[in-house]
Write a protein that holds these residues in place. Structure first.
Motif, short mmCIF file in Angstrom:
data_model
loop_
_atom_site.label_atom_id
_atom_site.label_comp_id
_atom_site.label_asym_id
_atom_site.label_seq_id
_atom_site.Cartn_x
_atom_site.Cartn_y
_atom_site.Cartn_z
N LYS A 112 0.83 -1.21 0.00
CA LYS A 112 0.00 0.00 0.00
C LYS A 112 0.87 1.25 0.00
CE LYS A 112 -3.38 2.42 2.75
NZ LYS A 112 -3.69 2.85 4.09
N GLN A 113 0.45 2.25 -0.84
CA GLN A 113 1.09 3.57 -0.81
C GLN A 113 0.20 4.44 0.06
OE1 GLN A 113 3.61 4.34 -3.81
NE2 GLN A 113 3.75 2.16 -3.32
N SER A 114 0.80 5.25 0.91
CA SER A 114 -0.03 5.99 1.86
C SER A 114 -1.03 6.87 1.13
CB SER A 114 0.85 6.85 2.76
OG SER A 114 1.37 7.91 2.01
N GLY A 115 -2.28 6.83 1.59
CA GLY A 115 -3.33 7.69 1.05
C GLY A 115 -3.95 7.20 -0.25
N ASN A 116 -3.28 6.30 -0.92
CA ASN A 116 -3.78 5.84 -2.22
C ASN A 116 -4.90 4.82 -2.09
OD1 ASN A 116 -2.52 7.28 -4.11
ND2 ASN A 116 -0.92 5.78 -4.56
N LYS A 117 -5.85 4.91 -3.00
CA LYS A 117 -6.95 3.97 -3.01
C LYS A 117 -7.28 3.64 -4.45
CE LYS A 117 -11.07 5.36 -1.51
NZ LYS A 117 -12.04 5.86 -0.52
N LYS A 152 -5.26 5.33 -7.81
CA LYS A 152 -4.79 6.56 -7.16
C LYS A 152 -5.85 7.63 -7.02
CE LYS A 152 -0.02 5.95 -8.52
NZ LYS A 152 1.01 6.32 -9.48
N GLU A 156 -7.58 10.22 -4.58
CA GLU A 156 -7.33 10.86 -3.30
C GLU A 156 -8.31 11.99 -3.07
OE1 GLU A 156 -3.17 11.61 -2.29
OE2 GLU A 156 -2.63 10.44 -4.05
N GLU A 176 -7.86 14.99 -2.41
CA GLU A 176 -7.49 16.25 -3.08
C GLU A 176 -8.08 16.33 -4.49
OE1 GLU A 176 -3.74 14.79 -1.65
OE2 GLU A 176 -5.54 14.73 -0.41
#
Ligand code: ZN
Ligand code: MN
Length: 454
Positions: A254-259, A277, A279, A281
């Motif tokens: 997992k990459q932080s914050g990525n979904k 990806k 997010e 933002e």
């Protein structure tokens, strides 16, 4: 050796059954209506139209928040969530970002243990409960796509849990419990098949790599477009297997914050990649400039809390049934599954006191006979139960079949009776009572036995 633990949260959207829509006065109930007949400039997103928030919808959202043990922050506001999709004519959805109406609640689930006999209580955190507007509804026929804006602007509550569930079974229990509370509150029918309740699970795996305390996580996935309890479970189970395979093949973490967003394909029973990806933002949230922020007085919140406390939610009903009516918890759970049935039972139980019928007897009759609570009065139900106690309840053919069976299985007793040992008939009556579980009247059975032997 690797070991995997699923980490699952859900986002649940529920349409409120208010009279009017969230920000205009169009009718909120769009079910079965001619497309695009319940619309106005506001819910069509036409230039110059201004939103006016639906007070009832806000109250009901806070109601639900309180029922889920949430805190109600003093300040709240609406925000714009910007994205483009054909079902969203304004180019943004009015939602809530950093100041939702309710936060930090919990829902307690009863989880059966593997022995099926005992159970444990598991608490699932409710991160937030916020209010937003539903979008229009797209449908596709052949090469054409159609859009119906009747659904556009219907009040939509979003409930977000902490990622604290570990299996698709737990998610199912969570959703059932949540739906039950929503129905008890009377704020929505939360019927998944009608799209009144939609669930998007987020799933990844916590992996113990076996090197001391070294835990890693697989990439976080959100699955969209699921419209039944069964499919929610299937999608989660599929996703768990897929993520195990993928991790074993690629080792991707997992990459932080990525979904990553995946869709659910009913036909193949698989999830498929939609977007990577995503997010927060990306949505460029900002405060909705057309609706001033809210500040609640503590008196008003206490008033709502008092209303919720008066309601007797499922857990309180179960407690009451166990303590006041002396009904086993498992039976109380069945009786309280639907509010209507629970209240119906209580009415019959109150009437039954004068007829020396115990609440437990009544509970068993309502459950076993599958009493249709929407079509019978409590008085009539009580009468039926009382007369059932004294008379034959079984259909005649069924009773006759059982009597013939008893005669066939006891040729010796029949022979003895024919030879004048008349008391033997009581033995046969007993055998019938055993097979009918006492549902047949003994005098009637004795007469029928005599007739058939002769
Ligand atoms: Zn409208
Ligand atoms: Mn939402």
């Amino acid at each position: 050796m690797l070991s995997f633990k699923p980490v699952i949260g859900v986002e649940v959207h529920v349409e409120l059954k208010t009279e009017s829509k969230m920000f205009c006065r169009c009718q909120a109930n769009y079910f079965g209506k001619e497309p695009n007949t319940q619309t106005c400039p506001t819910c069509l997103g036409l230039p110059g139209a201004l939103p006016v928030p639906n007070r009832k919808a806000i109250e009901e959202t806070i109601f639900l928040g309180l029922a889920l043990g949430c805190e109600i922050p003093e300040y709240s506001k609406f925000d714009r969530k910007n994205y483009f999709y054909p079902d969203l004519p304004k180019g943004y959805q009015i939602s809530q970002y950093d100041l939702p109406f309710a936060v930090n609640g919990e829902l307690k689930l009863k989880i059966s243990l593997s022995d099926k006999q005992s159970s444990t209580i598991k608490s699932v955190g409710i991160r937030r409960v916020h209010l937003e507007e539903d979008t229009g509804k797209l449908s596709h026929v052949g090469d054409s796509s159609f859009i119906d804006f009747n659904r556009s602007g219907v009040p939509l509550v979003e409930i977000v849990t902490e990622p604290e569930m570990e299996s698709s079974d737990e998610v199912k229990i969570f959703l059932q419990k949540l739906r039950q509370i929503i129905r008890y509150l009377g704020i929505s029918n939360a019927d998944m098949e009608k799209g009144q309740m939609r669930c998007e699970p987020t799933i990844n795996l916590e992996i113990d790599t076996g090197n001391g305390n070294n835990h890693v996580y697989t990439p976080l996935v959100e699955v969209k477009n699921i419209n039944s309890f069964r499919f929610v479970q299937k999608a989660i189970d599929y996703e768990i297997k897929r993520q195990i395979d993928q991790f074993e093949q690629t080792g991707e973490e997992k990459q932080s914050g990525n979904k990553t967003t995946r869709g659910w394909n009913e036909a193949t029973g698989e999830t498929f990649l939609q977007r990577t990806k995503e997010e927060a933002e990306d949505y460029r949230y900002f405060p909705e400039p057309d609706i001033p922020p809210f500040r609640w007085s503590s008196e008003w919140i206490s008033l709502l809390q008092a209303q919720v406390s008066k309601l007797e939610l499922p857990s309180e009903k179960i407690k009451k049934f166990v303590e006041e009516y002396r009904i086993p918890e498992t039976i109380a759970e069945v009786l309280t599954a639907e509010k209507e049935e629970a209240e119906f039972f209580e009415k019959v139980a109150k009437l039954g006191v004068n007829k020396s019928l115990s609440p437990l007897e009544i509970a068993n009759q309502i459950i076993n006979k599958k009493v249709d609570v929407s079509n019978l009065t409590p008085e009539l139900t009580l009468e039926k139960i009382l007369s059932g106690k004294n008379k034959t309840n079984l259909p005649e053919e069924e009773l006759n079949a059982i009597i013939r069976q008893v005669l066939a299985e006891n040729p010796k007793a029949v022979e003895e009776y024919k030879n004048g040992k008349l008391n033997v008939i009581e033995f046969l009556v007993g055998q019938v009572a055993r097979l009918t579980k006492g549902q047949a009247d003994a005098n009637n059975v004795r007469d029928l036995l005599k007739k058939l032997i002769a």
